[in-house]
Write a protein that holds these residues in place. Structure first.
Motif, short mmCIF file in Angstrom:
data_model
loop_
_atom_site.label_atom_id
_atom_site.label_comp_id
_atom_site.label_asym_id
_atom_site.label_seq_id
_atom_site.Cartn_x
_atom_site.Cartn_y
_atom_site.Cartn_z
N HIS A 193 -18.03 -29.50 -58.89
CA HIS A 193 -17.53 -30.80 -58.46
C HIS A 193 -18.41 -31.31 -57.32
O HIS A 193 -19.04 -30.55 -56.59
N ASN A 194 -18.46 -32.62 -57.20
CA ASN A 194 -19.38 -33.28 -56.27
C ASN A 194 -19.30 -32.73 -54.86
O ASN A 194 -20.31 -32.48 -54.21
N GLN A 197 -20.97 -29.35 -54.72
CA GLN A 197 -22.42 -29.50 -54.83
C GLN A 197 -23.03 -29.86 -53.48
O GLN A 197 -24.05 -29.30 -53.07
N LYS A 198 -22.40 -30.82 -52.80
CA LYS A 198 -22.91 -31.26 -51.52
C LYS A 198 -22.87 -30.14 -50.48
O LYS A 198 -23.78 -30.00 -49.65
#
Length: 251
Positions: A193-194, A197-198
């Motif tokens: 999920h974003n 990832q970040k």
């Protein structure tokens, strides 16, 4: 209907031709190169390379000396120049493999740490924890479990022999990421999920899309190097994205 003599395939509208080239002896390979205009300064050394490296592999290093669209070589093309490129490429592969090792270990460690703390030891088994489609998740997991099954690592055998739930080849994520291919790891990262990832990319000091791209490029390069393929003058089919952050623009 496909006819094999003469031969034309109406299904695809292409005239087909049999490959009829016979295998050549080392001496015949050497003579063929000379007939095509290649200068060979040391015939004995050239034969050794043909014996140990192979005619077909070396052709990738002869390519830049050939006349475009022809099997013949340009004037002053030499066997020795191709060998110089081959030896350079061999050293390049060693350097790339060493660099890939550092990248791969760091990526596995950071990704595993954050995912395990967010979703637990077996969080990768749950489709909701990743952005894969249901089918893509099943395909990815099947590939990972196949890699786990093939592994000879002691920790994999220990899990298989000691634990019954979840049943082998389902193993904790920190075991799975140790044995999965870099390609599987790259797909795993892209399916986070974003927010996650970040987090992972931030620890690697780059933006998430750049880190995803670099993992993919590293995976492709690693496959070439691991199979002793030509890396010099090779199109990998993927390009590395240059980060926009400060410090990269000068490189």
């Amino acid at each position: 209907m496909l006819k094999l003599a003469g031969f034309f395939c109406p299904l695809i509208g292409v005239r087909m031709t049999h490959y009829r080239k016979p295998p050549l002896s080392i001496q015949a390979q050497l003579e063929l190169l000379q007939q095509r205009g290649l200068v060979i300064g040391d015939a004995a050394n050239a034969k050794r390379y043909l014996q140990r490296v192979g005619y077909y592999r070396l052709m990738g290093y002869f390519y830049t000396q050939r006349v475009p669209g022809s099997d013949h070589f340009r004037e002053q093309a030499t066997f020795e120049e191709a060998i110089s490129l081959y030896e350079f490429d061999r050293g390049l592969r060693d350097l790339v493999m060493e660099a890939v090792g550092h990248i791969e270990i760091a990526a596995r460690t950071v990704l595993t740490y954050h995912f395990a703390h967010a979703h637990g030891a077996f969080g990768h088994l749950e489709p909701r924890n990743l952005t894969f489609t249901e089918q893509d998740h099943a395909d990815w997991l099947t590939g990972v479990e196949s890699e786990v099954t093939r592994s000879k690592e002691a920790f994999v055998r220990h899990y298989r022999d000691r634990y019954t739930s979840p049943a082998f080849p389902k193993v904790p994520i920190w075991m799975a990421t140790e044995v999965m291919s870099l390609g599987s790891l790259s797909r795993f990262y892209r399916a986070l999920h974003n927010r996650e990832q970040k987090t992972v990319a931030g620890e690697m000091q780059m933006a998430a899309p750049v880190f995803a791209n670099w993992l993919h490029v590293t995976s492709v390069a690693r496959n070439v190097v691991a199979h002793h393929g030509r890396l010099w003058n090779k199109e990998l089919g993927v390009s590395a994205v240059r980060p926009r952050s400060a410090g990269w623009s000068e490189l």
